[in-house]
Design a protein around this motif. Sequence first.
Motif, mmCIF file in Angstrom:
data_model
loop_
_atom_site.group_PDB
_atom_site.id
_atom_site.type_symbol
_atom_site.label_atom_id
_atom_site.label_comp_id
_atom_site.label_asym_id
_atom_site.label_seq_id
_atom_site.Cartn_x
_atom_site.Cartn_y
_atom_site.Cartn_z
ATOM 1 N N LYS A 195 0.828 -1.219 0.000
ATOM 2 C CA LYS A 195 0.000 0.000 0.000
ATOM 3 C C LYS A 195 0.852 1.256 0.000
ATOM 4 N N CYS A 196 0.311 2.303 -0.645
ATOM 5 C CA CYS A 196 1.009 3.590 -0.706
ATOM 6 C C CYS A 196 1.131 4.182 0.704
ATOM 7 N N ARG A 255 -2.616 5.074 1.158
ATOM 8 C CA ARG A 255 -3.011 3.684 1.456
ATOM 9 C C ARG A 255 -3.664 2.987 0.262
ATOM 10 N N GLY A 256 -3.636 3.610 -0.931
ATOM 11 C CA GLY A 256 -4.115 2.959 -2.160
ATOM 12 C C GLY A 256 -3.063 1.962 -2.640
ATOM 13 N N PRO A 257 -3.382 1.196 -3.730
ATOM 14 C CA PRO A 257 -2.419 0.209 -4.218
ATOM 15 C C PRO A 257 -1.109 0.879 -4.676
ATOM 16 N N CYS A 306 1.898 4.913 -4.606
ATOM 17 C CA CYS A 306 1.033 4.762 -5.777
ATOM 18 C C CYS A 306 1.599 5.691 -6.861
#
Length: 306
Positions: A2-3, A7-9, A22
């Motif tokens: 996670k970034c 916290r995104g992919p 990300c």
Amino acid sequence: MKCRVCRGPAVIDLPRHNANFCGEHLVEFCHRQVEKAIAHHDMFEPGDRLLLAVSGGKDSLALWAMLRELGYDVDGLYVGLGIGDYSDTSGRHAREFAQQRGLVLREVDLRDSYGYDIATAAEQTSRKPCSACGLSKRHVFDSEAVAGGYDALVTGHNLDDEAAVLFGNMMRWNVDYLGRQSPVLEAHGGRPRKVKPLVRLSERETAAYCLVAGIDYVVQECPMAEGNRHLSYKATLNDLEVESPGIKANFYLSFLARGLPLFEPAAHTERAALARCSTCGAASPSSTCAFCRLVERLQQTPEETP
Ligand code: SF4
Ligand SMILES: [Zn+2]
Ligand SMILES: [Zn+2]
């Protein structure tokens, strides 16, 4: 994965920063590193006219894009080296990048302007291809930057490049070179100010930036690179980096902070004592600079006809 920011992919993990990013936050990270290098080394200011040496590879195109995104005024300079398919492809990428974004790309072809290409220079002199190529590119970059009235010549040397050069210079204790291994060299003796804003980013990071930013670059390696010692230095440093993430950046950035000041005074004295080349007018240790000697020698040696 996670970034770290949103916290995104994540699209990349950066062990030396103990972070994953990300696409959006990788771009932000790259901008931050470039801005930090520019500010920390006082490279240039908004409004300065910059000339960027563009090879068509990932580093120079990523840097061109980033500097424009950060609001700088940057023209590109592509030098045609005449290295077969490699030059054809790299030139095409540089031209397409500039055309798609409405940017100015200046071009100098070695054969058209000076009557030789890198293969000829290597064949007809005792120089290795990379030595003839480096000498030729430096001369063209310098003279175009000065003739065009640019405030600085910008190159896309990254952290891996600079760490490998430092490693090589330390293996031989080339103290003159160590004293000149700064990301900023002031203008002197008919040569322009030179700056390297990518020194805080690795090859892997600029490649990831290109992927995220949709930049097409020449992936093919130059066929003349074989035997170039810097490739083995890079491989050695990469092995060390796997064992100890961050050691490469620490090696280079700590040199800038603590080692370079020890070697710079001798380099300044040596530079102040340089003469001027009687042919091109650039600073040189002898009355004719190495580039003009190379051109003279090639003009005296008739090319073999097939
Ligand atoms: S690998 Fe050597 S010959 Fe090829 S572009 Fe780089 S410096 Fe020039
Ligand atoms: Zn993110
Ligand atoms: Zn000269």
